[in-house]
Design an enzyme around this catalytic site. Structure first.
Site, PDB file in Angstrom:
ATOM      1  N   ASP A 293      55.856  42.116  38.055  1.00 36.68           N
ATOM      2  CA  ASP A 293      55.186  43.154  37.824  1.00 36.68           C
ATOM      3  C   ASP A 293      54.516  43.375  36.458  1.00 36.68           C
ATOM      4  O   ASP A 293      55.611  42.678  35.740  1.00 36.68           O
ATOM      5  CB  ASP A 293      55.560  44.430  38.147  1.00 36.68           C
ATOM      6  CG  ASP A 293      54.616  45.723  38.014  1.00 36.68           C
ATOM      7  OD1 ASP A 293      53.368  45.355  38.140  1.00 36.68           O
ATOM      8  OD2 ASP A 293      54.958  46.831  38.185  1.00 36.68           O
ATOM      9  N   HIS A 294      53.378  43.501  35.800  1.00 28.16           N
ATOM     10  CA  HIS A 294      52.986  43.812  34.457  1.00 28.16           C
ATOM     11  C   HIS A 294      53.584  45.131  33.933  1.00 28.16           C
ATOM     12  O   HIS A 294      53.469  46.320  34.800  1.00 28.16           O
ATOM     13  CB  HIS A 294      51.687  43.548  34.415  1.00 28.16           C
ATOM     14  CG  HIS A 294      51.026  42.358  34.814  1.00 28.16           C
ATOM     15  ND1 HIS A 294      49.824  42.274  35.125  1.00 28.16           N
ATOM     16  CD2 HIS A 294      51.440  40.970  34.469  1.00 28.16           C
ATOM     17  CE1 HIS A 294      49.459  41.014  35.509  1.00 28.16           C
ATOM     18  NE2 HIS A 294      50.607  40.320  35.015  1.00 28.16           N
ATOM     19  N   TYR A 473      51.059  48.477  37.593  1.00 27.28           N
ATOM     20  CA  TYR A 473      50.595  48.776  38.871  1.00 27.28           C
ATOM     21  C   TYR A 473      50.127  47.340  39.534  1.00 27.28           C
ATOM     22  O   TYR A 473      49.106  47.089  40.335  1.00 27.28           O
ATOM     23  CB  TYR A 473      49.379  49.901  39.298  1.00 27.28           C
ATOM     24  CG  TYR A 473      49.880  51.064  38.282  1.00 27.28           C
ATOM     25  CD1 TYR A 473      50.889  51.996  38.426  1.00 27.28           C
ATOM     26  CD2 TYR A 473      48.712  51.306  37.287  1.00 27.28           C
ATOM     27  CE1 TYR A 473      51.052  52.748  37.661  1.00 27.28           C
ATOM     28  CE2 TYR A 473      49.184  52.630  36.470  1.00 27.28           C
ATOM     29  CZ  TYR A 473      50.404  53.251  36.632  1.00 27.28           C
ATOM     30  OH  TYR A 473      50.402  54.087  35.665  1.00 27.28           O
ATOM     31  N   HIS A 474      50.749  46.226  39.284  1.00 26.19           N
ATOM     32  CA  HIS A 474      50.382  44.879  39.635  1.00 26.19           C
ATOM     33  C   HIS A 474      51.648  44.194  40.148  1.00 26.19           C
ATOM     34  O   HIS A 474      51.872  43.147  39.946  1.00 26.19           O
ATOM     35  CB  HIS A 474      49.798  44.052  38.404  1.00 26.19           C
ATOM     36  CG  HIS A 474      48.685  44.555  37.729  1.00 26.19           C
ATOM     37  ND1 HIS A 474      48.425  44.468  36.341  1.00 26.19           N
ATOM     38  CD2 HIS A 474      47.872  45.724  38.013  1.00 26.19           C
ATOM     39  CE1 HIS A 474      47.238  45.112  36.031  1.00 26.19           C
ATOM     40  NE2 HIS A 474      46.819  45.667  37.083  1.00 26.19           N
ATOM     41  N   PRO A 475      52.313  44.815  41.070  1.00 22.65           N
ATOM     42  CA  PRO A 475      53.302  44.186  41.663  1.00 22.65           C
ATOM     43  C   PRO A 475      52.894  43.086  42.698  1.00 22.65           C
ATOM     44  O   PRO A 475      51.992  43.066  43.464  1.00 22.65           O
ATOM     45  CB  PRO A 475      54.220  45.281  42.704  1.00 22.65           C
ATOM     46  CG  PRO A 475      53.024  46.218  43.051  1.00 22.65           C
ATOM     47  CD  PRO A 475      51.907  46.377  41.873  1.00 22.65           C
TER      48      PRO A 475
END
Length: 538
Positions: A293-294, A473-475
């Site tokens: 994730d980011h 919010y980039h999993p």
């Protein structure tokens, strides 16, 4: 719909694309199941409405991660879309493809159908872009993209000038062949309304007789005949329904829900499943693991000139912005706050950018528990410069807590657990301060509010960003793709290893995270996957 050929679980960024593509020929019957409801809600369709949907359980799964040592023990909020369009209906709408090298890495990991040439061909089919090179960008796809040239705040241009003064080039198109530099983002917005995967792909397809969409259908498990998936069981309005698929079941629940459903159905780490009393159908240690994730944070400044705070803060400003949006679909409510940003290399020897930047002529320093105060900014003029790591080395996992399909899974992000991730965040914070100290932007700054001018030493800077950082919010990668069942969950055609009739198509199959926002890659993955599914079911 009786006897569908394909059952798709999840009407999110990927699931809507899959439903449209698999139903387009008319040869196959497609059933799309979505646990959430309809997307025709005002704050879903209004671009800046994502400030409201951020904590709205009617459209949001509202997940909470475990206390994270890498984030100073904080419990991170994980919004995920629970509505038609999924997270593309509640996100900040930034459209970034990722670097070509990201997808060539997918290919080189043993996935021959997933190199940059194949994925970029999918992007061209999807996009209707107004900028960039005709040889690279799509011009006639269903997803119309918007660049906020007229709505961008003037302070953004001053940031561009300061970024250029410290050596960062202007980049007119982050989705071209080169990501380096700063510029305006593209957005999935059309005529002042959010253009989610549901609006761009699913809505036009819903009139087809061979596509049925059922909302409020919470899938609780898969059905099997031996080692082949045959269908699903779902709950709707208190009733349990079981339905079979003539060809395949396709999971498009995203990086949280897809591994959750696999584990509930006996596909996952055998020791974990057995500890919960779940029978093991396929032992795969990687289901739910390899989470990437980011992680992002920002520095915030008090300005000596008006910012968006003065447009949206006072009551008259809210009323003015609201009337302008309702009458003209224009103004600050018609676009995201992260209107500009960029991609940089913290080390010039890197082959591609490793950090993403975000500029907001807006600030929310004052705490408002349980709220994302996009529509209630600080009462003074302020702005923020944010950043996130593009290719983190930290890894987490998502595991079910019990055999109850309605209990949220355990999300252990392990953010900033790798020292290289910490070093990148620290280096970028120093670059941000160089920008802020450079004219012309420096002329518009009254003071640094967060972390504050007294926070100088590396140890204090690291402590600050651990305390204030969080997911952007980039999993991805919790059902990652690869040829070896001992290292991956799905093969290069996205078929679940060891199980027939079952695929996963969403961000969870990414072999590694992409350089930038993940929504575009989720849609392109589904577009490419639909070609493979149709090839295998002629």
């Amino acid at each position: 719909m009786d006897n569908p050929d394909f059952i798709i679980v999840g009407a999110g960024s990927s699931g809507c694309v899959m439903a449209e593509r698999l139903s387009a020929s008319g040869r196959h019957k497609v059933l799309l199941l979505e646990a959430g409801g309809d997307d025709r809600r005002f704050f879903v369709q209004m671009p800046l409405g994502y400030g409201k949907t951020f904590f709205d359980k009617r459209v949001n799964w509202m997940y909470r991660a475990e206390p994270d040592p890498g984030l100073a023990g904080n419990i991170d909020h994980w919004p995920r879309g629970r509505v038609l369009g999924g997270s593309s209906s509640i996100n900040a709408m930034v459209w970034v493809r990722g670097a070509r090298a990201d997808f060539d890495e997918w290919r080189d990991a043993g996935n021959p159908d997933w190199g940059a040439d194949e994925i970029c061909a999918a992007f061209r089919e999807i996009e209707c872009a107004a900028i960039g090179d005709d040889a690279v960008r799509g011009r006639s796809g269903p997803l119309k993209l918007f660049v906020p040239n007229k709505t961008v705040h003037p302070l953004t241009r001053k940031w561009f000038e300061s970024a250029q003064a410290i050596g960062l080039p202007m980049n007119p198109d982050f989705n071209g062949d080169n990501q380096d530099g700063v510029g305006l983002f593209e957005f999935t917005i059309h005529k002042g309304r959010r253009l989610s995967s549901a609006r761009a792909f699913l809505r036009p397809a819903m009139s087809r007789p061979n596509l049925r969409v059922i909302t409020g259908a919470h899938v609780t498990g898969l059905t099997f005949d031996g080692q082949r998936a045959t269908g699903v069981t779902y709950m709707r309005r208190g009733k349990t329904v079981t339905i079979k698929a003539g060809c395949e079941v396709i999971l498009s629940g995203g990086s949280v829900n897809s591994p959750q459903l696999l584990q509930l159905s006996g596909i996952g780490p055998a020791d974990h499943l057995q500890s919960l009393g779940i029978g093991v159908r396929a032992d795969n240690a990687h289901v739910g693991r390899n989470l990437e994730d980011h992680i992002g944070t920002n520095y915030t400044f008090r300005a000596n000139c008006p910012t968006i705070n003065q447009q949206l803060g006072p009551l008259w400003g809210k009323l003015s912005a609201g009337m302008r949006y309702l009458l003209m679909r224009d103004g600050p409510l018609s676009v995201s706050l992260n209107q500009a940003g960029g991609f940089i290399r913290t080390d010039p020897n890197r082959t591609r950018p490793n950090m993403q930047l975000y500029f907001q002529a807006f600030s929310t320093v004052l705490p408002r528990p349980g709220e994302r105060p996009i529509l209630s900014p600080d009462p003074w003029p302020g702005f923020s410069i944010g950043w996130s790591n593009c290719r983190p080395k930290s890894r987490g996992e998502i595991m079910i807590r019990s055999a109850d399909p309605f209990e949220p899974p355990k999300i252990a992000a392990n953010a900033l657990s790798h020292p290289d991730d910490v070093a990148e965040m620290l280096a970028t914070g120093k670059i941000i301060r160089r920008m802020a100290a450079t004219r012309p932007l420096a002329d518009y700054i009254e003071t640094e509010l967060l972390p504050g001018p007294d926070v100088i030493e590396d140890e204090a800077l690291i402590e600050d960003f651990r305390r204030r950082s969080g997911t952007v919010y980039h999993p991805v990668a919790t059902c990652r793709m690869g040829p070896d069942p001992a290292r991956a969950v799905v093969d290069s055609r996205l078929r679940v290893h060891g199980v027939g009739g079952l695929r996963v198509v969403d961000c969870s199959v990414f072999p590694n995270i992409v350089t930038g926002n993940t929504n575009a890659a989720a849609m392109a993955t589904a577009w490419r996957a639909s070609e493979l599914v149709l090839q295998d079911n002629t």
